[in-house]
Design an enzyme around this catalytic site. Structure first.
Site, PDB file in Angstrom:
ATOM      1  N   HIS A 159       3.865   3.983   6.447  1.00  0.00           N
ATOM      2  CA  HIS A 159       3.766   3.610   7.446  1.00  0.00           C
ATOM      3  C   HIS A 159       5.265   4.080   8.281  1.00  0.00           C
ATOM      4  O   HIS A 159       5.203   3.948   9.341  1.00  0.00           O
ATOM      5  CB  HIS A 159       3.499   2.912   7.451  1.00  0.00           C
ATOM      6  CG  HIS A 159       2.324   1.652   7.129  1.00  0.00           C
ATOM      7  ND1 HIS A 159       1.234   2.527   7.360  1.00  0.00           N
ATOM      8  CD2 HIS A 159       1.850   1.037   5.802  1.00  0.00           C
ATOM      9  CE1 HIS A 159       0.134   2.090   6.636  1.00  0.00           C
ATOM     10  NE2 HIS A 159       0.942   0.531   6.008  1.00  0.00           N
ATOM     11  N   ASP A 194      -3.815   4.547  -0.742  1.00  0.00           N
ATOM     12  CA  ASP A 194      -3.350   2.983  -0.182  1.00  0.00           C
ATOM     13  C   ASP A 194      -4.646   2.448   0.597  1.00  0.00           C
ATOM     14  O   ASP A 194      -5.097   2.675   1.069  1.00  0.00           O
ATOM     15  CB  ASP A 194      -2.346   2.847   0.478  1.00  0.00           C
ATOM     16  CG  ASP A 194      -1.953   1.667   0.860  1.00  0.00           C
ATOM     17  OD1 ASP A 194      -1.167   1.682   0.127  1.00  0.00           O
ATOM     18  OD2 ASP A 194      -2.083   1.120   1.678  1.00  0.00           O
ATOM     19  N   HIS A 196      -4.770   1.514   3.282  1.00  0.00           N
ATOM     20  CA  HIS A 196      -4.311   0.921   4.006  1.00  0.00           C
ATOM     21  C   HIS A 196      -3.621   2.451   4.662  1.00  0.00           C
ATOM     22  O   HIS A 196      -3.071   3.181   3.953  1.00  0.00           O
ATOM     23  CB  HIS A 196      -2.813   0.481   5.117  1.00  0.00           C
ATOM     24  CG  HIS A 196      -3.098  -0.699   5.099  1.00  0.00           C
ATOM     25  ND1 HIS A 196      -2.863  -0.884   3.729  1.00  0.00           N
ATOM     26  CD2 HIS A 196      -3.222  -2.100   5.631  1.00  0.00           C
ATOM     27  CE1 HIS A 196      -2.755  -2.657   3.730  1.00  0.00           C
ATOM     28  NE2 HIS A 196      -3.158  -2.975   5.216  1.00  0.00           N
ATOM     29  N   ASP A 283      -3.458  -1.724  -3.500  1.00  0.00           N
ATOM     30  CA  ASP A 283      -3.922  -2.968  -2.478  1.00  0.00           C
ATOM     31  C   ASP A 283      -5.318  -2.690  -1.967  1.00  0.00           C
ATOM     32  O   ASP A 283      -6.085  -3.454  -1.154  1.00  0.00           O
ATOM     33  CB  ASP A 283      -3.134  -2.813  -1.780  1.00  0.00           C
ATOM     34  CG  ASP A 283      -3.092  -1.681  -0.360  1.00  0.00           C
ATOM     35  OD1 ASP A 283      -2.717  -0.586  -1.139  1.00  0.00           O
ATOM     36  OD2 ASP A 283      -2.126  -1.794   0.565  1.00  0.00           O
TER      37      ASP A 283
END
Length: 343
Positions: A159, A194, A196, A283
């Protein structure tokens, strides 16, 4: 035996809390994550090496000088200006094209994209050590002709953009690894699995055609990071057509994820890269506290086999994956399946 890298200094950072829905809640990116992931390596009889300190040069290939100076000095400057023990922004600019801010409070709002990336006295040390793991793994693949290496990066990185931290991420370890590989290999692909979207990675390479970026993730229309990761985002300038997003409906499981991976693998095949960086978030697990997708432990094994069979020199960079009953098993299954497919 797969080489792995981890530094004890990565345990020093602990962000404590962030804001969710107007409430202060515990940050799930805790040192215990690294303990669990290290226990998974032990089950595989892998002893991670403590990476060397490679200095700022590999990091500065990705991040701006102003941002690196900020991360190194902001806690000291913030405290000297009367700030609390942890640096957390309370204001953000509409854009970042104006004059560079001069006060610690303004710099915090400029460089910290949300409240999930607080800075303590030990954050810079942990983030530097995390990046060193990515550099060490990339150089092992680049210089030693290894087929793969694993970097247990904590804090994670995908991120973080060139000059903005966010989503528990300070330095973009996957991008740093890609730039290290690029010194030998002509074309690099970064595949992010991931939960996200890897918005920082996308931002860094959005106008590049020598690094292909692909991300499979929960649909940002309803999930963090919300503003990026949509299917129409394809790059700009020379990078147009070199960024690909595969947003999945919330709750999607193994079959939907594997189908998206097949599409991503097809694009990688037609790009014909020389090496791969795998941004390996765990995740997407059905047991992860974020609860966005429902990939099983067996599903992570299937994902690993499909990626391994691409057959490229690969740097596996740990991204997300939070404390759950199956976190260790998911990493064991992933790395074991990846290695078996290579043998």
């Amino acid at each position: 035996m797969m080489h792995a890298y981890f530094s004890p200094d990565q345990m020093l950072h602990h962000g404590q809390t962030f804001m969710v829905g107007g409430e202060r809640k515990p940050i799930p990116e805790v040192p215990e994550r690294a303990e669990i992931l290290n226990s998974a390596l032990a089950k595989l009889a892998i002893t991670p090496q403590n990476p060397a300190d490679f200095g700022l040069e590999p990091i500065a290939q990705v991040h701006s000088p102003e941002y690196l100076r900020f991360l190194e000095n902001i806690h000291r400057d913030w405290r000297a200006a009367g700030g609390a023990e942890i640096v957390v922004p309370h204001i953000h600019p509409f854009d970042r094209t104006g004059p560079y801010p001069q006060t610690p409070a303004a710099q915090a709002g400029f460089h910290l994209g949300d409240t999930s990336c607080p800075v303590s006295a030990t954050t810079w040390q942990s983030a530097r050590s995390s990046a060193n793991c990515a550099v060490a793994a990339a150089r092992h693949v680049r210089d030693d002709d290894a087929s793969c290496a694993y970097a247990l990066c904590r804090p994670p990185g995908h991120h973080a953009s060139r000059e903005i931290a966010g989503g528990f991420c300070y330095l973009n370890n996957s991008a740093i690894a890609a730039r290290q590989l690029r010194e030998r290999f002509g074309r690099i692909a970064i595949l992010d699995i991931d939960l996200h979207h890897g918005n920082g990675t996308q931002h860094i390479f959005y106008d590049c055609d020598d690094v292909l970026t692909l991300s499979i993730h929960a649909d940002p229309a309803q999930f963090y990071p919300f503003y990026w990761g949509h299917a129409h985002e394809r790059g700009t300038g020379q990078g147009l057509g070199y960024n690909h997003n595969f947003p999945l409906p919330l709750g999607s499981g193994d079959d939907v994820f594997l189908a998206a991976l097949d599409r991503a693998n097809g694009i990688i095949n037609h790009y014909a890269p020389d090496a791969l960086v795998l941004a390996c978030g765990l995740d997407a697990s059905c047991d992860d506290p974020f609860g966005g997708l429902t990939v099983s432990t067996d599903g992570f094994g299937k994902i690993a086999r499909k990626i391994s069979l691409i057959g490229l020199p690969t740097v596996i960079v740990q991204e997300g994956g939070y404390v759950s009953p199956t976190l260790a098993n998911n990493l064991v299954q992933f790395l074991e399946s990846f290695a078996e497919a290579r043998s």
